[in-house]
Design a protein around this motif. Structure first.
Motif, PDB file in Angstrom:
ATOM      1  N   SER A 165      -6.673  -6.762  -3.515  1.00  0.00           N
ATOM      2  CA  SER A 165      -5.917  -5.505  -3.545  1.00  0.00           C
ATOM      3  C   SER A 165      -5.250  -5.258  -2.201  1.00  0.00           C
ATOM      4  CB  SER A 165      -6.849  -4.352  -3.901  1.00  0.00           C
ATOM      5  OG  SER A 165      -7.954  -4.347  -3.014  1.00  0.00           O
ATOM      6  N   PHE A 166      -4.486  -4.175  -2.122  1.00  0.00           N
ATOM      7  CA  PHE A 166      -3.682  -3.922  -0.932  1.00  0.00           C
ATOM      8  C   PHE A 166      -3.909  -2.522  -0.351  1.00  0.00           C
ATOM      9  CE2 PHE A 166      -1.655  -6.790  -3.936  1.00  0.00           C
ATOM     10  CZ  PHE A 166      -1.606  -7.940  -3.174  1.00  0.00           C
ATOM     11  N   LEU A 167      -4.043  -1.526  -1.201  1.00  0.00           N
ATOM     12  CA  LEU A 167      -4.330  -0.170  -0.734  1.00  0.00           C
ATOM     13  C   LEU A 167      -5.844   0.000  -0.531  1.00  0.00           C
ATOM     14  CD1 LEU A 167      -3.483   2.749  -0.120  1.00  0.00           C
ATOM     15  CD2 LEU A 167      -3.632   3.213  -2.580  1.00  0.00           C
ATOM     16  N   HIS A 168      -6.607  -0.265  -1.562  1.00  0.00           N
ATOM     17  CA  HIS A 168      -8.066  -0.220  -1.451  1.00  0.00           C
ATOM     18  C   HIS A 168      -8.566  -1.540  -0.890  1.00  0.00           C
ATOM     19  CE1 HIS A 168      -7.064   2.859  -4.450  1.00  0.00           C
ATOM     20  NE2 HIS A 168      -8.153   3.478  -4.028  1.00  0.00           N
ATOM     21  N   GLU A 169      -9.638  -1.452  -0.115  1.00  0.00           N
ATOM     22  CA  GLU A 169     -10.174  -2.659   0.513  1.00  0.00           C
ATOM     23  C   GLU A 169     -10.883  -3.503  -0.540  1.00  0.00           C
ATOM     24  OE1 GLU A 169     -10.026  -4.982   3.556  1.00  0.00           O
ATOM     25  OE2 GLU A 169      -9.485  -2.888   3.862  1.00  0.00           O
ATOM     26  N   PRO A 170     -10.548  -4.800  -0.635  1.00  0.00           N
ATOM     27  CA  PRO A 170     -11.301  -5.664  -1.554  1.00  0.00           C
ATOM     28  C   PRO A 170     -12.774  -5.659  -1.167  1.00  0.00           C
ATOM     29  CG  PRO A 170      -9.356  -6.783  -0.724  1.00  0.00           C
ATOM     30  CD  PRO A 170      -9.506  -5.523   0.090  1.00  0.00           C
ATOM     31  N   ALA A 206       0.847  -1.207   0.000  1.00  0.00           N
ATOM     32  CA  ALA A 206       0.000   0.000   0.000  1.00  0.00           C
ATOM     33  C   ALA A 206       0.877   1.250   0.000  1.00  0.00           C
ATOM     34  CB  ALA A 206      -0.915  -0.014   1.224  1.00  0.00           C
ATOM     35  N   ARG A 207       1.922   1.242   0.824  1.00  0.00           N
ATOM     36  CA  ARG A 207       2.847   2.396   0.840  1.00  0.00           C
ATOM     37  C   ARG A 207       3.504   2.586  -0.525  1.00  0.00           C
ATOM     38  NH1 ARG A 207       5.791   0.280   5.385  1.00  0.00           N
ATOM     39  NH2 ARG A 207       4.846   0.846   7.378  1.00  0.00           N
ATOM     40  N   ALA A 208       3.858   1.471  -1.164  1.00  0.00           N
ATOM     41  CA  ALA A 208       4.538   1.559  -2.462  1.00  0.00           C
ATOM     42  C   ALA A 208       3.641   2.228  -3.507  1.00  0.00           C
ATOM     43  CB  ALA A 208       4.953   0.173  -2.932  1.00  0.00           C
ATOM     44  N   PHE A 209       2.363   1.864  -3.538  1.00  0.00           N
ATOM     45  CA  PHE A 209       1.452   2.480  -4.514  1.00  0.00           C
ATOM     46  C   PHE A 209       1.346   3.995  -4.266  1.00  0.00           C
ATOM     47  CE2 PHE A 209      -0.507  -1.921  -4.653  1.00  0.00           C
ATOM     48  CZ  PHE A 209      -0.091  -2.198  -5.943  1.00  0.00           C
ATOM     49  N   VAL A 210       1.223   4.376  -2.996  1.00  0.00           N
ATOM     50  CA  VAL A 210       1.082   5.806  -2.692  1.00  0.00           C
ATOM     51  C   VAL A 210       2.401   6.534  -2.915  1.00  0.00           C
ATOM     52  CG1 VAL A 210       0.582   7.448  -0.837  1.00  0.00           C
ATOM     53  CG2 VAL A 210      -0.845   5.421  -1.122  1.00  0.00           C
ATOM     54  N   GLU A 211       3.523   5.884  -2.613  1.00  0.00           N
ATOM     55  CA  GLU A 211       4.827   6.487  -2.873  1.00  0.00           C
ATOM     56  C   GLU A 211       4.978   6.800  -4.368  1.00  0.00           C
ATOM     57  OE1 GLU A 211       7.425   7.639  -1.365  1.00  0.00           O
ATOM     58  OE2 GLU A 211       8.856   7.678  -3.041  1.00  0.00           O
ATOM     59  N   GLY A 212       4.561   5.850  -5.215  1.00  0.00           N
ATOM     60  CA  GLY A 212       4.616   6.086  -6.658  1.00  0.00           C
ATOM     61  C   GLY A 212       3.712   7.237  -7.069  1.00  0.00           C
ATOM     62  N   ALA A 213       2.506   7.275  -6.500  1.00  0.00           N
ATOM     63  CA  ALA A 213       1.569   8.358  -6.838  1.00  0.00           C
ATOM     64  C   ALA A 213       2.137   9.712  -6.421  1.00  0.00           C
ATOM     65  CB  ALA A 213       0.225   8.107  -6.145  1.00  0.00           C
ATOM     66  N   ILE A 214       2.701   9.774  -5.205  1.00  0.00           N
ATOM     67  CA  ILE A 214       3.237  11.052  -4.720  1.00  0.00           C
ATOM     68  C   ILE A 214       4.404  11.517  -5.591  1.00  0.00           C
ATOM     69  CG2 ILE A 214       4.486  12.142  -2.816  1.00  0.00           C
ATOM     70  CD1 ILE A 214       2.813  10.514  -0.874  1.00  0.00           C
ATOM     71  N   LEU A 219       4.856   9.142   5.240  1.00  0.00           N
ATOM     72  CA  LEU A 219       4.351   7.881   4.681  1.00  0.00           C
ATOM     73  C   LEU A 219       5.164   6.686   5.186  1.00  0.00           C
ATOM     74  CD1 LEU A 219       2.449   6.435   2.632  1.00  0.00           C
ATOM     75  CD2 LEU A 219       4.209   6.856   0.895  1.00  0.00           C
ATOM     76  N   LYS A 220       6.474   6.884   5.363  1.00  0.00           N
ATOM     77  CA  LYS A 220       7.347   5.780   5.788  1.00  0.00           C
ATOM     78  C   LYS A 220       7.021   5.305   7.202  1.00  0.00           C
ATOM     79  CE  LYS A 220      11.080   7.485   2.869  1.00  0.00           C
ATOM     80  NZ  LYS A 220      12.384   8.174   2.829  1.00  0.00           N
ATOM     81  N   ASP A 221       6.421   6.189   7.990  1.00  0.00           N
ATOM     82  CA  ASP A 221       6.139   5.847   9.386  1.00  0.00           C
ATOM     83  C   ASP A 221       4.701   5.380   9.614  1.00  0.00           C
ATOM     84  OD1 ASP A 221       8.735   6.623  10.108  1.00  0.00           O
ATOM     85  OD2 ASP A 221       8.115   8.738  10.233  1.00  0.00           O
ATOM     86  N   THR A 222       3.935   5.263   8.552  1.00  0.00           N
ATOM     87  CA  THR A 222       2.537   4.836   8.714  1.00  0.00           C
ATOM     88  C   THR A 222       2.478   3.382   9.195  1.00  0.00           C
ATOM     89  OG1 THR A 222       2.518   4.341   6.344  1.00  0.00           O
ATOM     90  CG2 THR A 222       1.522   6.403   7.028  1.00  0.00           C
ATOM     91  N   THR A 223       1.492   3.109  10.007  1.00  0.00           N
ATOM     92  CA  THR A 223       1.369   1.754  10.570  1.00  0.00           C
ATOM     93  C   THR A 223       0.045   1.088  10.218  1.00  0.00           C
ATOM     94  OG1 THR A 223       0.506   2.711  12.615  1.00  0.00           O
ATOM     95  CG2 THR A 223       2.883   2.284  12.517  1.00  0.00           C
ATOM     96  N   THR A 224      -0.852   1.843   9.567  1.00  0.00           N
ATOM     97  CA  THR A 224      -2.142   1.257   9.163  1.00  0.00           C
ATOM     98  C   THR A 224      -2.482   1.688   7.738  1.00  0.00           C
ATOM     99  OG1 THR A 224      -3.484   3.135   9.898  1.00  0.00           O
ATOM    100  CG2 THR A 224      -2.967   1.441  11.548  1.00  0.00           C
ATOM    101  N   ASP A 252      -3.909   5.157   7.687  1.00  0.00           N
ATOM    102  CA  ASP A 252      -2.902   6.222   7.693  1.00  0.00           C
ATOM    103  C   ASP A 252      -2.363   6.473   6.276  1.00  0.00           C
ATOM    104  OD1 ASP A 252      -3.182   6.474  10.403  1.00  0.00           O
ATOM    105  OD2 ASP A 252      -1.406   5.277  10.907  1.00  0.00           O
ATOM    106  N   VAL A 253      -2.122   5.392   5.557  1.00  0.00           N
ATOM    107  CA  VAL A 253      -1.609   5.516   4.183  1.00  0.00           C
ATOM    108  C   VAL A 253      -2.631   6.245   3.309  1.00  0.00           C
ATOM    109  CG1 VAL A 253      -0.856   4.250   2.126  1.00  0.00           C
ATOM    110  CG2 VAL A 253      -0.214   3.430   4.408  1.00  0.00           C
TER     111      VAL A 253
END
Length: 322
Positions: free
Chosen positions: A211-216, A104-112, A138-143, A146-147
């Motif tokens: 999916s990983f960022l969005h809830e299935p 999930a962090r990776a997808f948002v990192e790419g978007a940012i 973003l690197k410190d998010t735990t849920t 948060d992402v």
């Protein structure tokens, strides 16, 4: 080389021997099936199960949009690429909190990153610095929540610059219905990108519902939403800036009503024509050391995601370098 067909006229799409035929009240067009990548329908379409069987045999997706250009749904052929092992591993990455969070962090990192590149081109340093703050957080998010929150804050900052970039009224993101012309363009462009990515997912052994960022959820291909986050700033936002700044689209291309706006048929034709041109453009890939088309970037990202899920490599989303 197969390509995308866009149907704007009402008519009948049918199988004719071993090819396709599209008939309207005034014309008849034969479409060689080997020439078809996928089909978008923006008007009323008559068809039968014989056609769907034929499309399924040839792995052709059929996407539907309503009168206002809102995405309605797709006919997706039965999975051609199957891998039970990959599906099990994909589900395991969803169920494991840390593995899901990493993706999930990776997808948002790419978007940012891709959002920031759009602003860098316009030397918007102040907003870029604020975005950098969210990027670090973003690197410190735990849920997952948060992402998602980080992604939403960055998007809000990004959209706050759109009136300056385009010179058009915006006011903020609004959907269902889009509140003005800019929102109508974003919604339409996002839908086209979503279906483009869905088609590419279908050509891999990935399961589009895990999916990983969005809830299935029920009745949606949420993995396409995840991957779309990476590509929307590149495929949609840059195209919108181009269409407006070159005056290729203007207010006459929108049907505006009280608190809503939609692209007219002429506006949609302009948008999809330029979208197709962009997808055929080539860039020199830094790692592959060869030119590839824009549309190939999606497939490459999906292959990287598969390697990550199979624990062969770490997924890094596509980040604009040009």
């Amino acid at each position: 080389m197969s390509r995308t067909y866009y149907l704007f006229s009402a008519g009948t799409l049918k199988r004719k021997d071993n090819t396709l035929a599209f008939e309207t009240d005034t014309s008849r067009r034969v479409i060689p099936v080997e020439d078809v990548d996928h089909i978008y329908c923006f008007s009323e379409l008559n068809f039968n199960t014989k056609l769907l069987d034929f499309l399924g045999q040839n792995q052709i997706c059929l996407h539907f949009f309503d009168y206002y250009g809102n995405y309605t749904g797709s006919f997706i052929p039965r999975e051609a690429q199957l891998s039970g092992y990959l599906v099990v591993q994909q589900a395991e990455h969803y169920l494991d909190k840390e593995k899901r969070l990493m993706l999930a962090r990776a997808f948002v990192e790419g978007a940012i990153h891709n959002i920031r590149r759009n602003l860098e081109k316009r030397e918007d340093n102040e907003t870029c610095q604020k975005i950098d703050g969210y990027r670090k957080a973003l690197k410190d998010t735990t849920t997952i929540e948060d992402v998602m929150s980080i992604e939403a804050h960055v998007r809000k900052l990004y959209y706050s610059q759109w009136e300056d970039i385009t010179g058009w009224e915006f006011g903020g993101r609004s959907k269902r219905p889009p509140g003005n012309a800019l929102n109508a363009l974003i919604s339409f462009g996002n839908a086209i990108t979503y279906t483009t990515i869905l088609k590419e997912i279908h050509r891999t052994a990935l399961n589009p519902t895990i999916s990983f960022l969005h809830e299935p959820s029920e009745r949606r291909f949420s993995l396409a939403l995840d991957v779309s986050e990476v590509f929307k700033p590149v495929f949609v936002d840059r195209l919108i800036f181009k269409l407006i700044n070159l005056n290729m689209l203007n207010k006459k291309h929108f049907d505006t009503r009280v608190n809503s706006a939609y692209l007219t048929e002429e506006g949609r034709k302009i948008f999809v024509a330029e979208f197709e041109k962009m997808m055929e453009k080539t860039i020199l890939h830094r790692n592959l050391k060869r030119k590839i088309k824009y549309k190939s970037l999606v497939r490459l990202d999906l292959y990287k995601l598969i390697k990550h899920i199979l624990k062969e490599d770490t997924y890094t989303p596509m980040k604009v370098w040009w």
